[in-house]
Design a protein around this motif. Structure first.
Motif, mmCIF file in Angstrom:
data_model
loop_
_atom_site.group_PDB
_atom_site.id
_atom_site.type_symbol
_atom_site.label_atom_id
_atom_site.label_comp_id
_atom_site.label_asym_id
_atom_site.label_seq_id
_atom_site.Cartn_x
_atom_site.Cartn_y
_atom_site.Cartn_z
ATOM 1 N N LEU A 26 -2.843 2.928 -12.889
ATOM 2 C CA LEU A 26 -2.275 3.674 -11.761
ATOM 3 C C LEU A 26 -1.830 5.072 -12.187
ATOM 4 O O LEU A 26 -1.756 5.980 -11.360
ATOM 5 C CB LEU A 26 -1.085 2.920 -11.161
ATOM 6 C CG LEU A 26 -1.336 1.516 -10.586
ATOM 7 C CD1 LEU A 26 -0.062 0.938 -10.007
ATOM 8 C CD2 LEU A 26 -2.427 1.537 -9.517
ATOM 9 N N LEU A 48 -4.940 6.037 -5.175
ATOM 10 C CA LEU A 48 -3.730 5.273 -4.872
ATOM 11 C C LEU A 48 -3.413 5.265 -3.375
ATOM 12 O O LEU A 48 -2.455 4.608 -2.956
ATOM 13 C CB LEU A 48 -2.531 5.863 -5.624
ATOM 14 C CG LEU A 48 -2.679 5.995 -7.137
ATOM 15 C CD1 LEU A 48 -1.434 6.623 -7.725
ATOM 16 C CD2 LEU A 48 -2.933 4.639 -7.781
ATOM 17 N N SER A 49 -4.198 5.980 -2.597
ATOM 18 C CA SER A 49 -3.848 6.103 -1.182
ATOM 19 C C SER A 49 -4.241 4.853 -0.395
ATOM 20 O O SER A 49 -5.161 4.124 -0.750
ATOM 21 C CB SER A 49 -4.480 7.361 -0.579
ATOM 22 O OG SER A 49 -5.868 7.270 -0.647
ATOM 23 N N GLY A 50 -3.493 4.629 0.680
ATOM 24 C CA GLY A 50 -3.736 3.466 1.521
ATOM 25 C C GLY A 50 -4.639 3.807 2.689
ATOM 26 O O GLY A 50 -5.117 2.929 3.401
ATOM 27 N N HIS A 58 -0.399 4.123 -0.913
ATOM 28 C CA HIS A 58 -0.233 2.766 -0.390
ATOM 29 C C HIS A 58 1.107 2.173 -0.851
ATOM 30 O O HIS A 58 1.544 2.411 -1.969
ATOM 31 C CB HIS A 58 -1.383 1.899 -0.901
ATOM 32 C CG HIS A 58 -1.512 0.596 -0.180
ATOM 33 N ND1 HIS A 58 -0.723 -0.493 -0.494
ATOM 34 C CD2 HIS A 58 -2.299 0.214 0.851
ATOM 35 C CE1 HIS A 58 -1.055 -1.496 0.315
ATOM 36 N NE2 HIS A 58 -2.004 -1.087 1.134
ATOM 37 N N GLY A 59 1.711 1.385 0.047
ATOM 38 C CA GLY A 59 2.981 0.732 -0.272
ATOM 39 C C GLY A 59 2.907 -0.103 -1.544
ATOM 40 O O GLY A 59 3.870 -0.170 -2.310
ATOM 41 N N GLY A 60 1.748 -0.709 -1.781
ATOM 42 C CA GLY A 60 1.577 -1.545 -2.972
ATOM 43 C C GLY A 60 1.760 -0.765 -4.267
ATOM 44 O O GLY A 60 2.202 -1.309 -5.280
ATOM 45 N N VAL A 61 1.413 0.511 -4.230
ATOM 46 C CA VAL A 61 1.558 1.365 -5.409
ATOM 47 C C VAL A 61 3.046 1.592 -5.695
ATOM 48 O O VAL A 61 3.489 1.539 -6.845
ATOM 49 C CB VAL A 61 0.843 2.723 -5.181
ATOM 50 C CG1 VAL A 61 1.063 3.648 -6.360
ATOM 51 C CG2 VAL A 61 -0.634 2.507 -4.925
ATOM 52 N N THR A 63 5.351 -0.447 -4.791
ATOM 53 C CA THR A 63 5.794 -1.757 -5.280
ATOM 54 C C THR A 63 5.588 -1.859 -6.795
ATOM 55 O O THR A 63 6.486 -2.270 -7.530
ATOM 56 C CB THR A 63 5.001 -2.894 -4.581
ATOM 57 O OG1 THR A 63 5.130 -2.735 -3.169
ATOM 58 C CG2 THR A 63 5.493 -4.265 -4.995
ATOM 59 N N ALA A 64 4.401 -1.471 -7.258
ATOM 60 C CA ALA A 64 4.084 -1.557 -8.690
ATOM 61 C C ALA A 64 5.002 -0.653 -9.511
ATOM 62 O O ALA A 64 5.505 -1.056 -10.568
ATOM 63 C CB ALA A 64 2.621 -1.188 -8.926
ATOM 64 N N ASP A 67 8.504 -2.175 -9.489
ATOM 65 C CA ASP A 67 8.495 -3.393 -10.305
ATOM 66 C C ASP A 67 8.556 -3.020 -11.780
ATOM 67 O O ASP A 67 9.327 -3.594 -12.556
ATOM 68 C CB ASP A 67 7.226 -4.202 -10.005
ATOM 69 C CG ASP A 67 7.154 -5.510 -10.779
ATOM 70 O OD1 ASP A 67 8.196 -6.184 -10.892
ATOM 71 O OD2 ASP A 67 6.066 -5.865 -11.262
ATOM 72 N N ILE A 91 11.708 -4.959 -1.127
ATOM 73 C CA ILE A 91 11.608 -3.510 -0.949
ATOM 74 C C ILE A 91 11.682 -3.135 0.527
ATOM 75 O O ILE A 91 11.019 -3.758 1.362
ATOM 76 C CB ILE A 91 10.276 -2.958 -1.536
ATOM 77 C CG1 ILE A 91 10.134 -3.369 -3.007
ATOM 78 C CG2 ILE A 91 10.211 -1.432 -1.414
ATOM 79 C CD1 ILE A 91 8.871 -2.862 -3.665
ATOM 80 N N TYR A 93 10.789 0.032 2.914
ATOM 81 C CA TYR A 93 10.055 1.298 2.911
ATOM 82 C C TYR A 93 10.641 2.207 3.982
ATOM 83 O O TYR A 93 10.555 1.912 5.170
ATOM 84 C CB TYR A 93 8.569 1.046 3.187
ATOM 85 C CG TYR A 93 7.905 0.223 2.124
ATOM 86 C CD1 TYR A 93 7.368 0.817 0.989
ATOM 87 C CD2 TYR A 93 7.833 -1.156 2.230
ATOM 88 C CE1 TYR A 93 6.774 0.065 -0.008
ATOM 89 C CE2 TYR A 93 7.241 -1.924 1.238
ATOM 90 C CZ TYR A 93 6.712 -1.298 0.135
ATOM 91 O OH TYR A 93 6.130 -2.064 -0.841
#
Lengths: 157, 138
Positions: A26, A48-50, A58-61, A63-64, A67, A91, A93
């Motif tokens: 990432l 990295l975009s959603g 993206h929200g998942g990025v 999150t990572a 984390d 989380i 957002y």
């Protein structure tokens, strides 16, 4: 004791981040560490975009990133410092990350028991008072970090 | 699910560059669909155990939740994430992951979704997620 731990953390943390394949993929970079605290950053990248059109990360990025920062804060929160496993990560957002901007992930421990570290985190892109996301996580102590360090060095050519 | 729906769905997934970065793939079985996260070295979070990165599993579950919302109501566009909560139940082994997403409530503006991710068996999930999302009706 604390001085030695801090020096060890500053030596370990950048290797720990660089040696984590997913963080490397990432583009997560180490910024700073203290007892029970860690700060990382993630420069913007299209992959990295959603949404290919809006270019918003993206929200998942996020999150990572949270984390990873929270995990590092948990590692340094235990005395002696310890390897950890994430039990729960929650989380909220608040807003979309600004496309093109580097995201900062900061995490700090607010309570450590024998087994569990309670960590708060924030992701922002320059202004802490305008967060992208706020996190809360719990980590479990899973063992001595000294062994981890030796194995990490063996694993890293 | 009609072939046109399927195609539309695959196209929407391709519009998420991050899904490509993770390597997420849809898997259709008759009318059902599931998302797969094929094993990839770059999704490792702990090379020593080894274990998948919690963030990769979290991102995968968020994509699965948004995909399920999109699949049920294609007219609503991509849902925005408001909040998520993830329980990590077992170590993510270096192998493929499967997501199972269930919408618990689809309101006018808010959708609540539960997602479980499993590897060996659906009854031994490695992570459980619940999230709430904002949708905008067109």
């Amino acid at each position: 004791m604390e001085q030695g731990t801090l020096e060890f953390l500053w030596e370990l943390a950048p290797k720990f981040i660089a040696g984590t394949p997913h963080s490397a993929k990432l583009g997560i970079e180490f910024l700073s560490i203290d007892i029970g605290r860690a700060t990382l950053r993630l420069p913007y990248s299209h992959k990295l975009s959603g949404n290919a059109k809006s270019r918003v990360v993206h929200g998942g990025v996020v999150t990572a990133l949270l984390d990873q920062a929270s995990g590092l804060a948990a590692v340094s929160a235990f005395n002696p410092i310890s390897a950890v496993a994430t039990l729960n990560l929650s989380i909220d957002y608040m807003r979309a990350a600004t496309p093109g901007k580097t995201i900062i992930g900061q995490a700090s421990s607010y309570k450590v028991t024998r087994d569990i570290a309670f960590i708060r985190g924030i992701a922002h892109d320059g202004d802490e008072t305008d967060p992208i996301a706020i996190s809360q996580a719990t980590f479990m102590h899973t063992g001595d970090i000294q062994n981890y360090k030796l194995e990490t060095q063996e694993a890293t050519p | 699910m009609s072939p046109a729906d399927k195609d539309r769905f695959i196209t929407s997934l391709k519009q998420i560059p991050y899904a490509e970065t993770l390597g997420v793939k849809p898997l259709f079985m008759g009318d059902n669909f599931t998302l797969v996260l094929p094993f990839k070295e770059s999704n490792i979070g702990n090379p020593i155990l080894p274990a998948l990165h919690g963030g990769a599993i979290g991102g995968f579950m968020e994509i699965a939740a948004v995909a399920q919302i999109l699949l049920d109501h294609p007219e609503e566009g991509i849902a925005k994430t408001i909040g998520i909560n993830i329980d990590y139940l077992r170590r993510g082994k270096p192998q493929d992951c499967y997501a199972c997403a269930k919408i618990t409530r689809h309101g006018r503006r808010i959708v609540n979704v539960n997602v479980e991710v499993w590897q060996d068996r659906p009854d031994t999930p490695i992570a459980a997620f619940h999230g709430h999302f904002l949708i905008q009706k067109k």
